[in-house]
Design an enzyme around this catalytic site. Structure first.
Site, PDB file in Angstrom:
ATOM      1  N   TYR A 142      37.174  -7.046   5.725  1.00  0.00           N
ATOM      2  CA  TYR A 142      36.899  -5.635   6.042  1.00  0.00           C
ATOM      3  C   TYR A 142      38.204  -4.855   6.160  1.00  0.00           C
ATOM      4  O   TYR A 142      38.357  -3.782   5.560  1.00  0.00           O
ATOM      5  CB  TYR A 142      36.109  -5.537   7.347  1.00  0.00           C
ATOM      6  CG  TYR A 142      35.874  -4.112   7.810  1.00  0.00           C
ATOM      7  CD1 TYR A 142      34.871  -3.326   7.224  1.00  0.00           C
ATOM      8  CD2 TYR A 142      36.647  -3.549   8.817  1.00  0.00           C
ATOM      9  CE1 TYR A 142      34.655  -2.019   7.647  1.00  0.00           C
ATOM     10  CE2 TYR A 142      36.439  -2.242   9.237  1.00  0.00           C
ATOM     11  CZ  TYR A 142      35.442  -1.482   8.651  1.00  0.00           C
ATOM     12  OH  TYR A 142      35.240  -0.190   9.060  1.00  0.00           O
ATOM     13  N   LYS A 171      44.987  -8.506  21.130  1.00  0.00           N
ATOM     14  CA  LYS A 171      43.863  -7.645  20.747  1.00  0.00           C
ATOM     15  C   LYS A 171      42.617  -8.520  20.646  1.00  0.00           C
ATOM     16  O   LYS A 171      42.452  -9.278  19.695  1.00  0.00           O
ATOM     17  CB  LYS A 171      44.132  -6.936  19.419  1.00  0.00           C
ATOM     18  CG  LYS A 171      43.023  -5.960  19.021  1.00  0.00           C
ATOM     19  CD  LYS A 171      43.328  -5.284  17.701  1.00  0.00           C
ATOM     20  CE  LYS A 171      42.234  -4.274  17.359  1.00  0.00           C
ATOM     21  NZ  LYS A 171      40.913  -4.903  17.220  1.00  0.00           N
ATOM     22  N   ARG A 197      30.993   0.979  24.460  1.00  0.00           N
ATOM     23  CA  ARG A 197      31.904   2.063  24.084  1.00  0.00           C
ATOM     24  C   ARG A 197      31.177   3.182  23.342  1.00  0.00           C
ATOM     25  O   ARG A 197      31.571   4.349  23.414  1.00  0.00           O
ATOM     26  CB  ARG A 197      33.033   1.524  23.195  1.00  0.00           C
ATOM     27  CG  ARG A 197      34.132   2.545  22.978  1.00  0.00           C
ATOM     28  CD  ARG A 197      35.201   2.023  22.060  1.00  0.00           C
ATOM     29  NE  ARG A 197      34.706   1.890  20.685  1.00  0.00           N
ATOM     30  CZ  ARG A 197      35.462   1.494  19.674  1.00  0.00           C
ATOM     31  NH1 ARG A 197      36.711   1.154  19.885  1.00  0.00           N
ATOM     32  NH2 ARG A 197      34.965   1.408  18.461  1.00  0.00           N
ATOM     33  N   GLU A 209      36.629  -6.029  27.308  1.00  0.00           N
ATOM     34  CA  GLU A 209      35.743  -6.578  26.284  1.00  0.00           C
ATOM     35  C   GLU A 209      35.014  -7.804  26.806  1.00  0.00           C
ATOM     36  O   GLU A 209      35.557  -8.574  27.618  1.00  0.00           O
ATOM     37  CB  GLU A 209      36.536  -6.952  25.023  1.00  0.00           C
ATOM     38  CG  GLU A 209      37.117  -5.747  24.320  1.00  0.00           C
ATOM     39  CD  GLU A 209      37.494  -6.018  22.874  1.00  0.00           C
ATOM     40  OE1 GLU A 209      38.355  -5.301  22.365  1.00  0.00           O
ATOM     41  OE2 GLU A 209      36.924  -6.937  22.270  1.00  0.00           O
TER      42      GLU A 209
END
Length: 645
Positions: A49, A128, A144, A175
């Site tokens: 992606y 991340k 979110r 998260e």
């Protein structure tokens, strides 16, 4: 929608290539892929992606609206959208050092405009996480959404989901993730990607048993961004050490990580740079482009681990990938070998990022597979346990015996010289137990073929390992009991002393917070197996630092017991020692101030941000002297109470 499902399927299978798509078709496919990813049902890999489709869209149509808006979360939530307590922006992304360098140039330009020396620009880097983004205000947890409105998914905390490091609710953005090691061991046979599993935790439907188990064992967690481990330094260090910083940060957590987030910590520079509609200008995420190669498999070799698990290792045609020649890659487990046809003559898609171990993404061309029936180390018959092929000859299998001995010294981590080569040589001369190693003299080692100097050094290292203080939970973990990693060992020894654990039953262990019944049963069985060896090694009087029992602490409860405390600033004593002592008497240590913090203990040169946060959340501030005085008064009370008893 202009793309039919048939066209989408052909794009996924690469029967229709990126070059064959118009800009509008490419943008629509990116949107479809992004929605599928965020709903936990990925149709392409995250790397494809980012580095194929989104990269092509940026190159062709950099002003496309998709690149200017916050990616939506997906369509799996039926709840009405509500305003988030704070706007949650996306993070700008860089895929090369050149893009990072341009970001640094923008930082330096902005610094000049506010009369800040570029050498004074401070940066922090964090992993991340590749999880499910949310915002926790202490009362409710939100997705979110579009950055401004999200869905209320507080049910995940009601289901027992814990916060990373037990640091408490109300820490804002973070998260929902699952530990990578746990996923690979217990969930990879049921879920293709960790994100698929993470999405299942959030959905309205009843949780399945695997999800409940992961939550109860604190393998599934909400990780506040403010609680992540960090690298900190200035611009000069970032530029000169960029590759090593990225490599280090990527290994900081046991979660799926798909990049490194860099951000400025100078408040005046952050305020000046601000944000656009999509992301903060003072922050950027670096996602390393993973090279791919199609590689032919020459053979598949079984390897035996210390627990008896048989791992297939693919021997490959030498292939240059990301600057290194790759000749081997692990095939995860034999269930995948059988399912995907990973055998001699098959063709695989291989990736490698930096210095990370090469990974088999998929089998592109299958071949006949050969499933071993006998253990390659001891020749005993192998058995299937779910998707894993196992050698159950745990006591006599050479590879397992050697692996356990090597593991002991590795976990102890207070010695040198007992690596795999030394352990293998000891095995050749009849050594099968750790207790046998500690009984060796320098002359014994010399007789085995070790040099005189090496023999003396090895004996000295054995003495060092008994004299140098280590935590009792580390000592216990070194025995390698299944489900008894260092974290579980520490939690167990907070409830029962080391000399009592071998008498514990299933009910007693499963009653401890964080220990599910299945884990408890495996621990009871494992402790029985190691008990004799444990008793033999205990004769050498290892210098163990004893974990304080929380049940004893509760008998002499003090005003700070169970309180959440942040230590900040330069202390007269060692701040690390203060934290360690506080933890030993039942205080919970936090790294950042939030609404859940009870006290902020300050030394010298305290950052203004923590003081302001304490005022904002009504957190009581204590000086180092006030804190120590409270502790000393409590110790005196406890001593008096003990004497009266």
């Amino acid at each position: 929608m202009t793309l039919s499902q048939t066209i989408v399927d052909k794009i996924i299978r690469q029967q229709i290539l990126v070059d064959d798509l118009s800009n509008d078709e490419l943008a629509e496919f990116c949107q479809i892929a992004n929605l599928a990813y965020r709903s936990g049902s990925s149709i392409i890999s995250d790397q494809d992606y980012d580095f194929i489709y989104l990269a092509a869209l940026k190159e062709r149509d950099s002003n496309n609206p998709l690149l200017k808006t916050i990616e939506p979360e997906g369509h799996e939530f039926s709840e009405e959208k509500v305003l988030l307590p704070e706007i949650m922006l996306s993070t700008d992304k860089a895929y090369s050092w050149g893009e990072i360098n341009k970001w640094i140039e923008r930082l330096e330009k902005s610094a000049v405009e506010i009369v800040l020396d570029s050498q004074d620009i401070q940066i922090k880097a964090t992993p991340k996480l590749d999880g499910f983004a949310g915002f926790d205000d202490g009362n409710r947890l939100y997705t979110r959404g579009d950055g401004k409105k999200g869905s209320d998914i507080s049910r995940v905390f009601e289901r027992g989901l814990a916060v990373y490091n037990d640091s408490g609710r109300g820490q804002g953005a973070g998260e929902i993730v699952v530990k990578k090691s746990y996923f690979e061991q217990y969930l990879s046979d049921s879920f293709e990607y960790p994100r698929n599993f993470q999405a299942s935790l959030i959905k309205e439907k009843e949780l399945d048993d695997k999800a409940k188990q992961a939550i109860s064992e604190k393998a599934a967690l909400f990780v506040p961004f403010s609680d992540l481990p960090t690298w900190k330094g200035d611009i000069k260090k970032l530029i000169s050490q960029f590759d090593s910083i990225v490599e280090r940060v990527l290994q900081m957590v046991d979660f799926d990580v798909d990049g490194v987030v860099f951000e400025v910590t100078n408040e005046n520079l952050k305020n000046y740079m601000g944000a656009n509609r999509k992301f903060h200008r003072w922050q950027i995420a670096f996602k390393e482009n993973k090279d791919k190669a199609q590689v032919k498999v020459l053979s598949v070799t079984p390897q035996v681990g210390r627990t008896g698990k048989i791992t297939p290792v693919a021997e490959l045609e030498p292939t240059l990938l990301s600057g290194a020649t790759i000749v081997r890659a692990t095939g995860h487990h034999y269930g995948l070998v059988k399912e995907q046809g990973l055998g001699a003559g098959s063709v695989i898609e291989l990736t490698r990022s930096g210095l990370v171990i090469p990974k088999i993404n998929q089998v592109l061309k299958s071949a006949p597979v050969k499933i071993p029936k006998l253990c390659p180390s001891c020749s005993e018959a192998l058995e299937w346990e779910s998707d894993f092929l196992m050698c159950v000859n745990h006591d006599l299998c050479p590879a397992q015996v050697i692996g356990k001995m090597e593991y002991f010294f590795k976990i102890l981590a207070n010695n040198d010289g007992f690596g795999i080569a030394t352990i293998e040589k000891l095995y050749e001369h009849g050594i099968r137990k750790i207790s046998q190693i500690y009984a060796l003299s320098a002359s014994d080692l010399s007789d085995m073929g070790f040099g005189d100097k090496t023999s003396t050094n090895l004996v000295n290292q054995l003495k060092r390992s008994t004299n140098e203080q280590i935590e009792d939970w580390r000592f216990l973990a070194a025995f390698g009991v299944v489900r008894m990693g260092m974290g579980n060992c520490e939690n167990l020894l907070k409830t029962y002393p080391l000399n009592e654990i071998f008498e514990l039953n299933l009910e007693q262990i499963s009653a401890i917070d964080g220990f599910a019944e299945l884990t408890a049963q495996m621990i009871v069985t494992g402790l029985k197996i190691i008990q004799t060896e444990f008793n033999l090694l205990s004769r050498y009087r290892f210098n163990l630092e004893i974990t304080s029992l929380q049940k004893n602490l509760e008998e002499f409860a003090h005003v700070l017991f169970g309180k959440k405390i942040v230590f900040t600033g330069k202390m007269q004593g060692s701040r690390d020692k203060m934290k360690k002592h506080a933890k030993s008497i039942g205080i919970k240590i936090l790294t950042s101030v939030s609404a859940k913090t009870d006290y902020l203990v300050v030394g010298e040169k305290v950052g203004q941000k923590k003081i302001e946060s304490a005022k904002k959340f009504g957190v009581k501030v204590l000086s180092e002297e006030d804190y120590q005085a409270m502790i000393e008064r409590q110790m005196q009370k406890n001593s008096l109470q003990l004497s009266l008893n």
